[in-house]
Design a protein around this motif. Structure first.
Motif, PDB file in Angstrom:
ATOM      1  N   ILE A   1       0.972  -1.168  -0.108  1.00  7.66           N
ATOM      2  CA  ILE A   1      -0.105   0.190   0.408  1.00  7.66           C
ATOM      3  C   ILE A   1       1.127   1.297  -0.129  1.00  7.66           C
ATOM      4  CG2 ILE A   1      -2.280  -1.154   1.213  1.00  7.66           C
ATOM      5  CD1 ILE A   1      -1.061   0.155   3.584  1.00  7.66           C
ATOM      6  N   GLU A   2       0.542   1.922  -0.343  1.00 10.86           N
ATOM      7  CA  GLU A   2       1.247   3.179  -0.793  1.00 10.86           C
ATOM      8  C   GLU A   2       0.753   4.608  -0.299  1.00 10.86           C
ATOM      9  OE1 GLU A   2       3.213   4.177  -5.236  1.00 10.86           O
ATOM     10  OE2 GLU A   2       1.944   6.063  -5.104  1.00 10.86           O
ATOM     11  N   MET A   3       1.446   5.223   0.548  1.00 12.94           N
ATOM     12  CA  MET A   3       0.403   6.784   1.157  1.00 12.94           C
ATOM     13  C   MET A   3       1.068   7.855   1.111  1.00 12.94           C
ATOM     14  SD  MET A   3      -0.688   5.044   4.899  1.00 12.94           S
ATOM     15  CE  MET A   3       0.907   4.365   4.889  1.00 12.94           C
ATOM     16  N   SER A   4       0.900   8.889   0.623  1.00 12.14           N
ATOM     17  CA  SER A   4       2.233  10.533   0.051  1.00 12.14           C
ATOM     18  C   SER A   4       2.145  11.193   1.604  1.00 12.14           C
ATOM     19  CB  SER A   4       1.153  11.314  -0.382  1.00 12.14           C
ATOM     20  OG  SER A   4      -0.612  11.703   0.683  1.00 12.14           O
ATOM     21  N   ARG A   5       3.446  11.250   2.095  1.00 12.50           N
ATOM     22  CA  ARG A   5       3.995  11.524   3.191  1.00 12.50           C
ATOM     23  C   ARG A   5       4.325  13.100   2.451  1.00 12.50           C
ATOM     24  NH1 ARG A   5       9.253   7.581   4.418  1.00 12.50           N
ATOM     25  NH2 ARG A   5       9.125   7.876   2.155  1.00 12.50           N
ATOM     26  N   ALA A   6       4.522  14.343   3.488  1.00 11.21           N
ATOM     27  CA  ALA A   6       4.903  15.023   3.777  1.00 11.21           C
ATOM     28  C   ALA A   6       6.579  15.053   3.097  1.00 11.21           C
ATOM     29  CB  ALA A   6       4.629  16.098   4.056  1.00 11.21           C
ATOM     30  N   GLY A   7       6.514  15.721   1.995  1.00 11.39           N
ATOM     31  CA  GLY A   7       7.753  16.269   1.809  1.00 11.39           C
ATOM     32  C   GLY A   7       8.669  15.611   1.318  1.00 11.39           C
ATOM     33  N   ASP A   8       7.986  13.973   1.220  1.00 10.56           N
ATOM     34  CA  ASP A   8       9.267  13.184   0.454  1.00 10.56           C
ATOM     35  C   ASP A   8       8.797  12.344  -0.101  1.00 10.56           C
ATOM     36  OD1 ASP A   8      10.910  11.629   0.154  1.00 10.56           O
ATOM     37  OD2 ASP A   8      11.218  11.400   2.499  1.00 10.56           O
ATOM     38  N   ASP A   9       9.302  11.419  -0.727  1.00  9.39           N
ATOM     39  CA  ASP A   9       8.533  10.139  -1.414  1.00  9.39           C
ATOM     40  C   ASP A   9       7.148   9.534  -1.118  1.00  9.39           C
ATOM     41  OD1 ASP A   9      10.133  10.779  -3.428  1.00  9.39           O
ATOM     42  OD2 ASP A   9      11.573   9.015  -2.689  1.00  9.39           O
ATOM     43  N   PRO A  10       6.249   8.880  -1.616  1.00  5.20           N
ATOM     44  CA  PRO A  10       5.192   7.987  -1.038  1.00  5.20           C
ATOM     45  C   PRO A  10       5.714   7.676   0.050  1.00  5.20           C
ATOM     46  CG  PRO A  10       4.980   8.718  -2.996  1.00  5.20           C
ATOM     47  CD  PRO A  10       6.606   8.625  -2.720  1.00  5.20           C
ATOM     48  N   LEU A  11       5.098   6.972   1.107  1.00  8.35           N
ATOM     49  CA  LEU A  11       5.848   5.521   1.511  1.00  8.35           C
ATOM     50  C   LEU A  11       4.277   4.464   1.872  1.00  8.35           C
ATOM     51  CD1 LEU A  11       6.400   4.606   5.075  1.00  8.35           C
ATOM     52  CD2 LEU A  11       4.647   5.211   5.440  1.00  8.35           C
ATOM     53  N   VAL A  12       5.717   3.386   1.164  1.00  9.68           N
ATOM     54  CA  VAL A  12       5.563   2.217   1.067  1.00  9.68           C
ATOM     55  C   VAL A  12       5.160   1.486   1.492  1.00  9.68           C
ATOM     56  CG1 VAL A  12       5.450   0.418  -1.296  1.00  9.68           C
ATOM     57  CG2 VAL A  12       5.775   2.785  -1.179  1.00  9.68           C
ATOM     58  N   LEU A  13       4.693   0.479   1.541  1.00 11.92           N
ATOM     59  CA  LEU A  13       4.022  -0.404   3.472  1.00 11.92           C
ATOM     60  C   LEU A  13       4.159  -1.872   2.356  1.00 11.92           C
ATOM     61  CD1 LEU A  13       2.082   0.838   6.358  1.00 11.92           C
ATOM     62  CD2 LEU A  13       4.338   1.093   6.159  1.00 11.92           C
ATOM     63  N   SER A  14       4.940  -3.085   2.566  1.00 12.93           N
ATOM     64  CA  SER A  14       4.668  -4.387   1.725  1.00 12.93           C
ATOM     65  C   SER A  14       4.321  -5.430   2.747  1.00 12.93           C
ATOM     66  CB  SER A  14       6.357  -4.596   0.637  1.00 12.93           C
ATOM     67  OG  SER A  14       6.781  -3.585   0.345  1.00 12.93           O
ATOM     68  N   PHE A  15       3.445  -5.953   1.999  1.00 15.72           N
ATOM     69  CA  PHE A  15       3.185  -7.079   2.967  1.00 15.72           C
ATOM     70  C   PHE A  15       3.082  -8.371   2.487  1.00 15.72           C
ATOM     71  CE2 PHE A  15       0.213  -3.433   4.013  1.00 15.72           C
ATOM     72  CZ  PHE A  15       0.588  -3.903   5.284  1.00 15.72           C
ATOM     73  N   ASP A  16       3.837  -9.856   3.191  1.00 15.18           N
ATOM     74  CA  ASP A  16       3.342 -10.845   2.462  1.00 15.18           C
ATOM     75  C   ASP A  16       2.527 -11.330   1.618  1.00 15.18           C
ATOM     76  OD1 ASP A  16       5.818 -11.192   3.965  1.00 15.18           O
ATOM     77  OD2 ASP A  16       5.150 -12.175   5.734  1.00 15.18           O
ATOM     78  N   ALA A  17       1.123 -10.592   1.911  1.00  8.41           N
ATOM     79  CA  ALA A  17      -0.214 -11.356   1.611  1.00  8.41           C
ATOM     80  C   ALA A  17      -1.036  -9.885   2.183  1.00  8.41           C
ATOM     81  CB  ALA A  17      -0.897 -12.615   1.671  1.00  8.41           C
ATOM     82  N   LEU A  18      -1.599  -9.330   1.189  1.00  8.11           N
ATOM     83  CA  LEU A  18      -3.235  -8.337   1.386  1.00  8.11           C
ATOM     84  C   LEU A  18      -4.804  -9.466   1.640  1.00  8.11           C
ATOM     85  CD1 LEU A  18      -2.302  -5.553  -0.703  1.00  8.11           C
ATOM     86  CD2 LEU A  18      -2.476  -5.700   1.931  1.00  8.11           C
ATOM     87  N   PRO A  19      -5.579  -8.824   2.473  1.00  7.53           N
ATOM     88  CA  PRO A  19      -6.728  -9.635   2.346  1.00  7.53           C
ATOM     89  C   PRO A  19      -7.382  -9.743   0.409  1.00  7.53           C
ATOM     90  CG  PRO A  19      -6.547  -8.323   4.044  1.00  7.53           C
ATOM     91  CD  PRO A  19      -5.392  -7.533   3.273  1.00  7.53           C
ATOM     92  N   VAL A  20      -8.106 -10.652   0.139  1.00  6.36           N
ATOM     93  CA  VAL A  20      -8.116 -10.716  -0.933  1.00  6.36           C
ATOM     94  C   VAL A  20      -8.729  -9.893  -1.608  1.00  6.36           C
ATOM     95  CG1 VAL A  20      -9.628 -11.838  -2.942  1.00  6.36           C
ATOM     96  CG2 VAL A  20      -8.096 -13.107  -1.073  1.00  6.36           C
TER      97      VAL A  20
END
Length: 365
Positions: A251-270
């Motif tokens: 999942i990708e979230m915008s981050r003030a004054g920086d590149d987007p924050l990306v949180l990687s999961f082993d698996a996301l809900p379907v």
């Protein structure tokens, strides 16, 4: 069989539907808290149980017996009101004993029961005082004693602590919890205060607009909210609800004054992974975003975020950053040494993240 059964209850006042198809079960000895904002129908539901309001449709049963047609006095229910409703011309002992006297109980038996309850509630020294000579907390104990002495099948509490100051509310929460543990009473308790709900209830029903949004244990309500309303209403501070975009297993979230924050999961809900490239709402409690010193959990990702505001709170520090264009509250250790307007390394506990549909607000599982 459940002790109290609320079965498909609806209540309307003219064209206004106040309660909509409410079904709840309470076990004997359970402590059900009805919680929600003003006007959600929680007090109306309590009044239908007490018999102060007639149902439009549905049934209410105690021990399997339908009580809808019984008068309030015949339901063997005790109610503790927000206003205490004590008789000002009677002393404490007389207030507690009044219901027993009306039922014709002999005086020696009344006196014994009043003494027993007064000892339990630690108000023995107040029995000869009038209500006007008591503090708010003492009056609340008297109101509880008047209910307890009857030994009813069910106790109903209607926002009993809302008139007390903050410290006294905490003290009286403890007293009510102790009373429940001592007597094993079955209780239905109305409040708009989600802290009261979490600390007192064995089960919580969260209401909005006359509809039960979620019914479960305090842990289920807090950790596994069924929709964004429950997530936002329950918890102090509330759950962070952050707009994000699904990118494969991340999942990708915008981050003030920086590149987007990306949180990687082993698996996301379907239901989440099926929305690749689409927006979702990420829900994460403040305590699941902490400083790099700990509390992150086994599946955590560290990221650098700019801290906008720092709020010391004794045992913890609440620091506010901005993600997805929203203020995000984080809960850091009290010895965290960062400051506002600086970048800090934060740990995001992926195991504590939940997802919601941006349009409906419903949980994505």
């Amino acid at each position: 069989m459940s002790f109290l059964q609320i079965d498909k209850v609806c209540k309307s006042f003219g064209p206004i539907n106040v309660l909509r198809d409410i079904s709840l079960d309470v076990e004997e000895g359970g402590f059900l808290v009805l919680v929600g904002p003003s006007g959600c129908g929680k007090s109306t539901l309590l009044n239908t149980i007490a018999g102060l309001e007639k149902l439009t449709t549905g049934e209410i049963r105690i021990e399997g017996n339908v009580i809808d047609d019984l008068e309030p006095a015949d339901r063997n229910i005790a109610m503790v009101f927000q206003s205490y409703a004590l008789y000002p011309n009677m002393n404490v002992g007389q207030n507690i004993a009044f219901g027993l006297e009306m039922r014709g109980m002999p005086k020696d038996e009344r006196d014994a029961k009043v003494a027993e309850v007064a000892k339990t509630l630690q108000i023995e020294h107040l029995l000869d005082r009038k209500p006007g000579q008591l503090s708010g907390g003492q009056r609340q104990r008297v109101a509880m004693g008047r209910a307890l002495v009857r030994n009813p099948k069910l106790f109903l509490f209607d926002e009993p602590l809302s008139n007390l100051d903050a410290k006294l509310r905490v003290d009286m929460r403890t007293e009510i919890k102790r009373m429940h543990q001592t007597f094993g009473s079955t209780i239905v308790y109305v409040t708009h205060d989600q802290i009261e709900a979490m600390t007192l209830g064995t089960r919580i029903a969260v209401l909005k607009d006359g509809i039960v949004q979620q019914y479960g244990t305090p842990a289920e309500i807090y950790n596994d909210p069924s929709n964004m309303f429950v997530a936002d209403f329950m918890g102090s501070p509330a759950m962070n609800l952050i707009p994000a975009t699904v990118r494969g297993h991340a999942i990708e979230m915008s981050r003030a004054g920086d590149d987007p924050l990306v949180l990687s999961f082993d698996a996301l809900p379907v239901t989440v992974s099926a929305r690749n490239g689409q927006d979702v709402i990420v829900g994460i409690r403040p305590e699941a975003i902490t400083d790099a010193a700990g509390r992150g959990g086994e599946k955590s990702i560290q990221a650098t975020c700019r801290i906008d505001v720092v709020e010391p709170a004794g045992a913890d520090i609440y620091a506010i950053t901005t993600l997805g264009g929203k203020e995000v509250v984080t809960r850091l250790h009290q010895d965290w040494s960062g400051s506002a307007n600086q970048a800090a390394d934060l740990l995001f506990n992926l195991e504590k993240i939940v997802f919601f549909d941006p349009q409906s607000g419903e949980r994505l599982r």
